[in-house]
Structures are given as structure tokens and as C-alpha cells.
Enzyme design. Structure first.
Site, short mmCIF file in Angstrom:
data_model
loop_
_atom_site.label_atom_id
_atom_site.label_comp_id
_atom_site.label_asym_id
_atom_site.label_seq_id
_atom_site.Cartn_x
_atom_site.Cartn_y
_atom_site.Cartn_z
N GLU A 175 39.11 36.56 40.14
CA GLU A 175 37.66 36.48 39.68
C GLU A 175 37.69 36.88 38.21
OE1 GLU A 175 35.81 39.73 42.03
OE2 GLU A 175 35.25 38.28 43.80
N GLU A 331 36.80 34.68 49.72
CA GLU A 331 36.43 36.02 50.13
C GLU A 331 34.88 36.15 50.41
OE1 GLU A 331 37.03 38.93 47.16
OE2 GLU A 331 38.99 38.02 46.43
C1 GAL Z 1 36.13 40.98 45.26
C2 GAL Z 1 37.53 41.13 44.73
C3 GAL Z 1 38.45 41.90 45.96
C4 GAL Z 1 37.78 42.81 46.40
C5 GAL Z 1 36.34 42.79 47.11
C6 GAL Z 1 35.76 43.82 47.36
O1 GAL Z 1 35.09 40.97 44.13
O2 GAL Z 1 38.24 39.86 44.41
O3 GAL Z 1 39.84 42.14 45.41
O4 GAL Z 1 37.73 44.09 45.56
O5 GAL Z 1 35.67 42.11 45.84
O6 GAL Z 1 34.40 43.55 47.88
#
Ligand code: GAL
Length: 701
Positions: A175, A331
Site C-alpha cells: 500500500e 485484501e
Molecule cells: C491494510 C494493510 C494490512 C492490514 C489491513 C487491516 O490496509 O495492508 O496490512 O493492516 O489494512 O485492515
């Protein structure tokens, strides 16, 4: 998809931000069907737990695991000293169990030894505060020490795992752009001056483009040029806009350096996880040109009761950045996150519905953060595929069931979403519009973009996003909700689009400034004068809480009245130059003046909406614009099948896949015939989808 990456153009070492040929058609190696998995951080657990992890991954139908994202200190415990034993064992274990590896480069969290050795590499905030260790977030992207260390650890990983048979995809960093994107350190200062020299060539050019004659800001020497740090009053907006560009460029340069280090040792495709619409500091059009596979992270805003709409919006931007190619949902969450004020757990069935929204809109992989919930650290209250409650939990049962669902959808992979409508999105314009001292604090690029997107969603219209410089010829309708910064070239592109038969709808506060935030000569909106048949003589923003009424012209309704729309925030005094008036202000500062206009140019039409209509008002304008565009929005849906029923199509190999996702509380019915893939049933004429459920129907195209 076969076991090998699809043919691609090899990536060259393009400097960050220079257009590279897009590597159309590349996909993660060996991931067939719709891939399923998530971030896996086994370093947080004793190795005995790993065997249970892979057994349960197999039970859930997991096909990939993303590893190593936060493991820099584990692979390089001291500077230049590498230890791979644990990662070797992990990658081999996953491989032995048929689970493909998405391998992270760990450069988002430099180790404590790095901060100690190079304290000057820390990010400095706009207020001058250096940011320390103990959290996450990279150090200064302009620090030569950071770049060198990042490339070193990335090279070591690429040498060791670049040809490993388990490797599906490289996942560079994490990110880019969060938690901090802007850096005001000494390293940044020198890099900014270099970047400006390359951009403008001379100090005279910089002075001209930044308009430094204003407030006596003229620079006589490059060493006088500083960073736009906190100052007594508003800092030169052209400088701030360039700093936003520069900051994004520096992050992208870090990505490019790692990407090229990997490419020297591995031909496995490379990605980095974007945050479409959730990270305002990255220009995804530029980033999309640099990756082999586009991937995205998305988290629902629990406070938004219609967060399915913003989910779809993020998915549509991601697909558009991927030029319509399949993309990777890296994710999202199985249930609650841990970082919002109130972390609402997902309802039963919501995990499946959310995930299939992404698939409906082009994702060929569904990933979660994360596999096993962390016991310690800042994210221990974040949901996971395997929650703290273990396999006896609802979330686990839904995770397993969803793995089976994706198995039924394997044939959907590789198919594409085709949209006839585009919404313009330009991150640079949003940066510029977001600066201080604009005509009204209530005018916001995202607000109007979201509103027009929502209105199109409510009409069941699937859209792409497009940059104003893009080839728009495949779209019947283009909506420009927030084109405050519009270059003369991009305006000419839009004008050509209209003349060639397109329908363009432009919202207020568009075509105002050029690439240096300087007002276009010829008046507000002058570059769009030919397309819209008008310019804006004077802005007339409204006081907070004030509204205006807008009367639709043309034939009155059945009861003899003209349809009235409501609006607030903004009105314009227009100087018409050929446009026809479609709706007029009933009251407010422009009472009697034109509110909505339509202009014929060549074979097309340019519409202008000079006020902040509510969603019903936007839909009224769209209904008229659809007619110009020759579009017939979906109708004939069953009773009660309203705006909460999402209908999206993917096409491929002579097949049409109709995804129907019922986000509402009433059963939906949609006219379609074919085979429903999730249940294996046949649909003959009418598909019934209970509240909260999803169906995917395959029909011949
Ligand atoms: C994302 C991040 C992950 C984790 C996740 C939690 O933005 O890439 O590592 O922190 O959020 O929601």
C-alpha cells in the site's frame, strides 16, 4: 488460464511515471479459476502451528498465501546478513500442499537497525516532526540509504525465490502512500529541487509556471526553492500541486527500483497492492502502467449504510486502471476491521456478497487480510479467515463455504466487464481542487464523483472510470463530475469525443485551471466552450444550509407543473454561447438563469449541470442524457427489485455471466435464462434472488 504467464511485453526499466507499454494479459502464475487466499503472517506463531494452517487452508479451498510482507528484520536481521531458513521452510510447505505463494518484498517496515543506522532517513511531517520506529510505514522514499537497502533485500529475495515453482506473484511493498505519503526531510528537499529542474528546465520557467509574481515569491536561485512546509498563510498552490506529484513520483520510483531488481532474477509477474479511492496520494493511472498485474485492497466503511456502492466504485476504478484486464483483490476483511471508530462485524452472508461484488466487477482473485488472527500487536481485533474463535465460528464456516463457491465460478476467470458509460477521474485534478482558498469549502471532487457514480448505480448502469486524456470512443456517455483541473489537450479530447457523437455531462467547477492551477484564459470553463456552448461568467456559491429550486423546462407534467429539482452548495452565472436551457433556477442568486444546459456539437451533445443536485436530480439529468446517448437503462425488473439489487455482467468465450447481488431486504427477481453456477440449477425466464443472496447465471452471449 494455463499454468504459464500469458504472453507479455517484458517490462523495461522505465523511470517512474513515464508511460510504459501496458503488459496486457499477464496473470499470476499457476493460479487457475478465481484464486482464493490471503495475507499469511506465520512468523507470529510457533512453527508447529504452520502444519495446522496449511491443513485448514486446504479445507477452505485456499489457493494462494501472501507471505513476507512485514518480514524484513527476519530475512535480514543485521545489515547485509540474510537468513532464509524459516522462509525456505514456509515456501516449501505451501508448495507441498499445492498453495501458491504471493511473495512480499518487506520494504514497508525497515528494521530497527536501519532507523538506528540512518536516522536522517526518517520521514519528516509538514510540521517538521520526524517519524520514528515502533509502528509501520516506510522511511523517506527519497533517502538513498533506504532505496539502497530496499533494493538489496529485494534482490536477495529475488535471487533465492525468483524461480521457485510455488511462486505465483511478486507483491512489492504494501500500500504505497499510506500511512504517510508526503515527506519534508532534507532528502526530500534535494530530490524535489532535482525533480523541478527536470520538469521545468530553468528557474524562469518555474517562476512563470508557479506564478511567483504573486505575493513576491520569485526565486533567484535554485537553493532558495524549498518544500511547501507549514507556513504563515496559504502556500503557493502550484507549488503544492507539484509537491503532490513529486511525492507520488518518489513512491513510484521506489516501486520501479524494486520491480527492476526482481525482474533481473525472475520472470514471475509483479504487483503492488493499490487502494483505489481510499488513498488520495497515489495517481493510479500512472501506477497502473508500471505493474504486470493490478491488485487492490478494499475495506468497507462501516458507518456508510450503502457501502456496497463505494465498494463497487473502488472495484470499477481498479478494473479501469487494469485496462479491463482481470485484477487481483489482494485484501479485504472477513468481518470487522479494527481501525475505524466503530468496527461493525459483517452480517451472515455479507462476506460472500462483498467478495462476489469484486468478482462481478472483474476480480479473478479474492484475498483477505489475514489468514490467522494475530494475538498481539495493533491489529489483534481485526477479523481473519481463521478468527480467534477458531474453526467453531460462523466466520470460519463462511470462509470454507465461500471457497467452495469460488470453485463453482472457475470458468468466470478471464471474462471481462464491458461498460458503455465512463466517469472521468483525474487524481491530479482532485489534488488541485483539494487545496485551500477555493470558492467554497463545500465543493469536493470525491463528493460529486461519488454522487454521480451512485446515481448511475441506482439506474443499474455499469461504468468504467477514465482519465480525461483517454480514448473515449467506446463510450456512449461520459460523465465529468469533477474536472476542476483540465488541460487544454484533455479539453480538446473531450470536445472531439462530443463532436464524434458522444454524450458528455459536465458538472460545475470544471475546466477552471490548467496543469499549474492557473485559471484558463477566456474565463471559467473556456476550454470546454465548444463542447458545452457556454462559459461561466461568475461563480455563485451558496451559504451553508441554503438550497435552490430548479425547474425543468419542456413539456409540463400531467398535473400541468414543471418538474422541480432541489440543489444546494453551488450555482453559476452562465454566459450561454449556443447551449439550450434545459432547467432554470426558480430562486437563489441566479433566479431565472440557466441551471442545466444541453449543447449540440457535431454528432454529439454536451450537457452542463451548474449546481449540486441531489441524487434524484442527477438521475433526472441522466435520464435525458441516456436518450442522447442511445442508452436504454435496464428495466423490466421484478416488483421490489430496486436500487439495492446489483446487476453486473462479465462476458467471455461466447458466454455471458450475469451476477445478481441482492443487498436489500426484499426478494429480487430479474429476467434471465441460463445456468445458475453457485447452485447448479437452471433458470428459465425469471431468476429469484432472496434478500442478501447472490446468483451467477451463465447464458450464451
Ligand atoms: C491494510 C494493510 C494490512 C492490514 C489491513 C487491516 O490496509 O495492508 O496490512 O493492516 O489494512 O485492515
Amino acid at each position: 488460464m494455463d499454468d504459464q504467464p500469458r504472453p507479455r511485453t517484458p517490462l523495461s526499466s522505465t523511470p517512474a511515471g513515464t508511460p510504459a507499454e501496458h503488459t496486457v494479459g499477464v496473470w499470476a502464475r499457476g493460479l487457475d479459476g478465481v484464486a482464493y487466499g490471503g495475507d499469511y503472517n506465520p512468523e507470529q506463531w510457533p512453527e508447529e502451528v504452520w502444519a495446522e494452517d496449511v491443513r485448514l487452508m486446504r479445507e477452505a479451498g485456499v489457493t494462494f498465501a501472501t507471505v513476507g510482507v512485514f518480514s524484513w528484520v527476519l530475512v535480514e536481521p543485521r545489515e547485509g546478513v540474510f537468513e532464509f531458513g524459516w522462509l525456505d521452510r514456509l515456501v516449501d510447505l505451501l508448495h507441498a500442499n499445492g498453495i501458491r505463494v504471493v511473495l512480499g518484498t518487506p520494504t514497508t517496515v525497515p528494521p530497527a537497525w536501519f532507523y538506528r543506522a540512518y536516522p536522517e532517513a526518517r520521514v519528516v511531517t509538514r510540521d517538521g516532526v520526524p517519524l520514528g520506529f515502533g509502528s509501520r510505514g516506510m522511511v523517506s522514499p527519497s533517502s538513498p540509504q533506504y532505496r539502497e537497502a530496499a533494493v538489496r533485500v529485494t534482490t536477495a529475495l529475488a535471487e533465492r525465490y525468483g524461480s521457485h515453482p510455488a511462486l505465483a506473484l511478486w507483491h512489492v511493498h504494501n500500500e504505497y502512500g499510506v500511512p504517510v505519503a508526503e515527506d519534508y526531510s532534507e532528502h526530500a528537499l534535494h530530490a524535489f529541487r532535482d525533480w523541478l529542474r527536470a520538469r521545468y528546465g530553468s528557474l524562469d520557467a518555474l517562476n512563470a509556471r508557479w506564478g511567483t509574481a504573486f505575493w513576491g515569491q520569485r526565486y533567484g536561485d535554485w537553493d532558495e526553492v524549498g518544500l511547501p512546509a507549514a507556513a504563515a498563510s496559504v502556500v503557493n498552490p502550484a507549488e503544492r500541486l507539484d509537491f503532490a506529484r513529486f511525492s507520488d513520483h518518489q513512491l513510484r520510483a521506489c516501486f520501479v527500483a524494486e520491480r527492476d531488481a526482481i525482474r533481473a532474477h525472475s520472470d514471475v509477474p509483479i504487483t503492488t497492492n493499490f487502494m483505489a479511492f481510499a488513498c488520495g496520494s497515489t495517481d493510479l493511472w500512472a501506477w497502473g502502467r508500471e505493474v504486470d498485474v493490478v491488485s487492490n485492497d478494499h475495506y468497507l466503511d462501516a458507518a456508510d449504510p450503502r457501502n456496497q456502492v463505494t465498494l463497487a466504485q473502488a472495484a470499477d476504478l481498479t478494473r479501469s486502471v487494469a485496462q479491463g484486464n482481470p485484477w487481483f483483490l489482494m485484501e479485504h476483511s472477513t468481518s470487522a476491521v479494527n481501525w475505524q471508530p466503530r468496527n461493525v462485524a459483517k452480517q451472515p452472508g455479507e462476506l460472500r456478497r462483498n467478495s462476489l461484488q469484486h468478482v462481478a466487477r472483474g476480480a479473478d482473485a479474492v484475498g483477505f487480510f489475514q489468514w490467522r488472527a494475530s494475538r498481539s500487536g495493533a491489529e489483534k481485533f481485526h477479523s481473519a479467515m481463521l478468527p480467534h474463535a477458531g474453526t467453531g465460528s460462523r466466520v470460519w464456516r463462511e470462509v470454507v463455504a465461500f471457497g467452495a463457491d469460488l470453485g463453482h465460478l472457475a470458468e468466470v476467470a478471464g471474462s471481462r466487464v464491458e461498460a458503455r458509460v465512463a466517469v472521468l477521474w483525474d487524481q491530479e485534478s482532485a489534488w488541485a481542487q483539494g487545496l485551500e482558498w477555493r470558492p467554497s469549502v463545500d465543493v469536493d471532487a470525491r463528493e460529486r464523483t461519488d454522487a454521480w457514480y451512485r446515481a448511475l448505480w441506482d439506474d443499474h448502469v455499469t461504468v468504467d472510470f477514465a482519465h480525461p486524456s483517454a480514448d473515449l470512443s467506446s463510450y456512449a456517455l461520459v460523465v465529468a463530475p469533477a474536472s476542476y483541473l483540465l488541460t487544454a489537450d484533455d479539453a480538446a479530447n473531450l470536445t472531439r469525443y462530443v463532436a464524434a457523437g458522444g454524450t458528455l455531462v459536465v458538472s460545475y467547477f470544471s475546466g477552471i485551471v490548467d496543469e499549474n492551477d492557473a485559471v484558463h484564459e477566456g474565463g471559467y470553463g473556456a476550454p470546454l466552450r465548444d463542447a458545452l456552448g457556454l462559459t461561466v461568467e461568475e461563480f455563485a456559491p451558496l451559504r451553508a444550509g441554503d438550497g435552490v429550486r430548479v425547474a425543468w423546462s419542456g413539456a409540463p407534467d400531467d398535473d400541468g407543473a414543471h418538474r422541480e429539482l432541489v440543489a444546494d452548495t453551488w450555482t453559476d452565472h452562465l454566459a450561454l454561447d449556443g447551449a439550450e436551457v434545459v432547467a432554470t433556477y426558480v430562486d437563489g442568486p441566479v433566479a431565472g438563469g440557466a441551471a442545466v444546459t444541453r449543447h449540440a456539437l457535431g454528432d454529439g451533445h454536451g450537457w452542463y449541470v451548474s449546481t449540486r443536485l441531489d441524487d434524484d436530480g442527477l438521475r433526472a439529468v441522466l435520464a435525458a442524457a441516456y436518450q442522447d446517448a442511445g442508452l436504454a437503462p435496464r428495466d423490466g425488473l421484478g416488483a421490489g427489485t430496486g436500487r439495492d439489487v446489483e446487476i453486473v455482467e462479465r462476458t467471455g468465450d461466447g458466454r455471458l455471466y450475469t451476477f445478481v447481488l441482492n443487498h436489500g431486504t426484499e426478494p429480487a427477481s430479474v429476467p434471465v435464462t441460463g445456468d445458475e453456477l453457485l447452485t447448479g440449477s437452471t433458470v428459465d425466464g425469471w431468476l429469484k434472488v432472496p434478500a442478501g443472496e447472490v446468483a451467477v447465471v451463465r447464458s450464451p452471449r
